[in-house]
Design an enzyme around this catalytic site. Structure first.
Site, PDB file in Angstrom:
ATOM      1  N   LYS A 153       3.706 -10.039  -5.596  1.00 55.91           N
ATOM      2  CA  LYS A 153       3.337 -10.841  -4.418  1.00 55.91           C
ATOM      3  C   LYS A 153       2.041 -11.593  -4.666  1.00 55.91           C
ATOM      4  O   LYS A 153       1.080 -11.025  -5.191  1.00 55.91           O
ATOM      5  CB  LYS A 153       3.161  -9.895  -3.228  1.00 55.91           C
ATOM      6  CG  LYS A 153       2.708 -10.571  -1.943  1.00 55.91           C
ATOM      7  CD  LYS A 153       2.616  -9.575  -0.821  1.00 55.91           C
ATOM      8  CE  LYS A 153       1.465  -8.615  -1.034  1.00 55.91           C
ATOM      9  NZ  LYS A 153       1.441  -7.542  -0.035  1.00 55.91           N
ATOM     10  N   ASP A 189       5.318   0.332   9.453  1.00 57.56           N
ATOM     11  CA  ASP A 189       5.046  -0.656   8.417  1.00 57.56           C
ATOM     12  C   ASP A 189       3.923  -0.271   7.464  1.00 57.56           C
ATOM     13  O   ASP A 189       2.740  -0.253   7.823  1.00 57.56           O
ATOM     14  CB  ASP A 189       4.717  -2.037   9.053  1.00 57.56           C
ATOM     15  CG  ASP A 189       5.074  -3.192   8.117  1.00 57.56           C
ATOM     16  OD1 ASP A 189       4.752  -4.342   8.453  1.00 57.56           O
ATOM     17  OD2 ASP A 189       5.659  -2.934   7.043  1.00 57.56           O
TER      18      ASP A 189
END
Ligand code: NAD
Ligand code: LIP
Length: 539
Positions: free
Chosen positions: A422, A332
């Site tokens: 975001k 990730d």
């Protein structure tokens, strides 16, 4: 101009020096300096260094509980092959926001394509890449001034401009159309790179609906049929074909496809190398697409890096990598909230301030966010985002009793209208002196793919480097590679995968220090310790 004068430490680097630095670093394998020391040898095709690793062994007296610290030295010899050769990067999920953005951006850098913006002309760059846009302190000059060199010029590294990019996607869109779909890069840049990117078509991929959100099904028009074994064999052939067609010396495979649900770890299925290979041969449903890619890469000797949070590297995959002496890394990309958290949490705890609650909320509207709107996929992300403070908390038993943790909440919402931009809100509530409370709130807006793309470049560069490094100690009869699980990549990852039974380090400063000092060791230089005794002693 001697290499050392390209970089002026301390004072700002002049435009001329910066240009010279960029020029000096404009080719794979360029380094900013040579080491003049008896323990470092520049042979025809490698840099060899004799290195003493200093550490401290602590023992506890069984009766009194008192600690004893004993300095220890371990002798290593490192060998770094200096010929970078031709290197390829195969992205799984190439047609995604990250994959299309990093491909377009490398093309813009390689061709020096600039574009018009409201504020004037914008030049391409690699900002956000540790390797390409940060420096490390080499040492001090004769005036005791710090001298800094580009991170990617401590040891010979591949330059991203030289990488050959390919990959797979379950969506058949060309990379040009995928770039348009992503809506990340400025239109004037997209206009200039579209035609070339439209020629790039992702290879068909493995698609098991059960592992990603049902809302992804509409994209899946570019898939491989057959049994899992046939799919594995096809992926292996894809890697071989890509390597041969582009006359590559090495290929790195990186997962930047959608976040999958966690796979159940099942004895007899994915717990050992042979069981995993057998599970694939028998078509076991619990083998995910990402694990299939990992196994294909391992068997082809291509390093595999997982940029998503799911547990791709099941125990059987790690065991297979160890057996095949192939490299793997994950999990990730650590790009936004978690990266800040791995700094702020360490700062607070190391300052003797006790975080009581860390609340991380964000919403975004890209396809990643759409996939994460499904509970099973969100759970994978929640796990990777939640583990990042564990090592810092465990390091301070003055603040936290064993087993005690701050409240840590992760919220992710899908809001289509904000796209890749975001919005992240974090709140840190900490206990301070005499029962006081301190609250830190952070609002962070970012183009998610513009934060992740440089990490893809850094992971690629570091992974490629590690394929050219070997070491030996007095106990080794020959040169050996580093452990198959590349924990040196942890700076770029939210939930670093490490060799079995070794510690996970999440604190960003420690991760950077480790990478910096290991690269220094490859060229026989001592670790940077920032003691600056030369400025603290009377003479
Ligand atoms: N800042 C960031 O963007 C960031 C940070 C950390 C982690 N990540 C992770 O990186 C991954 C990619 O992010 P993104 O924004 O590019 O997402 P995205 O949804 O835009 O791209 C994912 C791509 O993967 C493709 N895909 C899905 N399953 C596939 C399969 N089995 N084989 C091949 N292709 C497949 C999809 O078609 C899509 O094109 C996600 O898992 C995300 O969680 C992103
Ligand atoms: O890197 P970070 O900001 O901590 O975490 C991010 C998540 O908050 C975001 O929702 C997700 O879409 C990105 O893939 C990334 O993982």
């Amino acid at each position: 101009m001697s290499p050392i004068t390209n970089i002026v430490g301390g004072a700002a680097i002049s435009a001329a020096d910066a240009a010279a630095t960029r020029a000096a670093g404009a080719a794979s394998g360029a380094t900013a300096f040579k080491v003049d020391a008896p323990n470092v040898r520049y042979t025809g095709d490698a840099i060899e260094s004799d290195y003493t690793y200093d550490t401290t062994i602590v023992s506890r007296d069984a009766e009194s509980g008192s600690l004893k610290a004993k300095p220890a030295k371990v002798g290593y010899r490192f060998r770094t092959k200096t010929g970078v050769g031709r290197v390829g990067l195969m992205l799984v999920g190439w047609g995604g926001n990250n994959g299309s953005t990093v491909t377009a951006s490398i093309l813009a850098n390689k061709k020096g394509i600039s574009w018009e913006t409201r504020k004037g002309r914008q030049e391409p760059n690699y900002f956000g890449s540790l390797m390409m846009a940060s420096t490390v302190k080499l040492g001090v000059d004769e005036d005791l001034k710090d001298v800094y060199v580009p991170f990617n010029q401590v040891v010979p590294m591949v330059h991203p401009n030289d990488v050959v990019i390919g990959g797979w996607d379950i969506s058949s869109l060309s990379i040009g159309d995928a770039m348009r779909r992503a809506q990340v890069l400025p239109v004037d840049l997209q206009r200039q790179v579209y035609d070339e990117l439209h020629q790039l078509k992702p290879l068909p991929s493995v698609y098991y609906p059960d592992f990603i959100a049902a809302n992804q099904e509409a994209r899946a028009d570019n898939t491989i049929g057959g049994t899992k074994q046939e799919q594995l064999d096809r992926l292996r052939q894809d890697i071989r074909d890509f390597k041969q067609a582009n006359s590559l010396d090495r290929v790195v495979v990186m997962w930047t496809a959608n976040t999958e649900r966690y796979a159940d770890i099942l004895p007899g299925v994915n717990d050992t190398a042979d069981n995993l290979l057998q599970a694939i041969a028998s078509g076991h449903s619990e083998v995910s697409p990402s694990t299939l890619f990992a196994v294909a890469s391992i068997l082809e000797g291509a390093p595999f890096v997982n940029g998503s949070p799911q547990n791709t590297l099941v125990p059987g995959a790690i065991a297979l990598a160890e057996r095949e002496r192939s490299f793997v890394g994950g999990d990730d990309f650590k790009s936004g909230q978690t990266k800040i958290k791995s700094v702020l949490a360490e700062f607070l705890v190391n300052a003797g301030i006790k975080p009581l609650a860390i609340t991380s909320y964000n919403h975004l509207g890209n396809n990643d966010g759409h996939n994460l709107s499904a509970p099973a996929q969100f759970r994978s992300k929640e796990i990777s985002k939640s583990s990042v403070v564990d090592d810092m908390v465990a390091a301070n038993r003055l603040l936290y009793a064993k087993g005690e943790h701050p409240d840590h909440t992760i919220v992710i919402k899908y809001v289509p209208s904000v796209g890749d931009s975001k919005r992240a809100l974090d709140e840190y509530v900490s206990e301070i002196f005499m029962g006081g409370l301190n609250t830190i709130s952070i609002y962070n807006t970012c183009e998610d793919s513009l934060l992740a793309s440089p990490l893809i470049i850094d992971l690629f560069m570091m992974t490629e480097l590690m394929t050219r490094v070997s070491y030996r100690t007095d106990a080794d009869a020959d040169w050996v590679p580093f452990h198959s699980v590349l924990s040196i990549l942890s700076y770029m990852l939210k939930a670093p995968v490490v060799p079995p039974n070794t510690p996970v380090v999440n604190a960003l400063a420690k991760q950077r220090m480790a990478m910096e000092n290991i690269l220094r060791a490859f060229v026989g230089l001592p670790p940077n310790n920032e003691m600056l005794l030369e400025h603290k002693a009377f003479h």
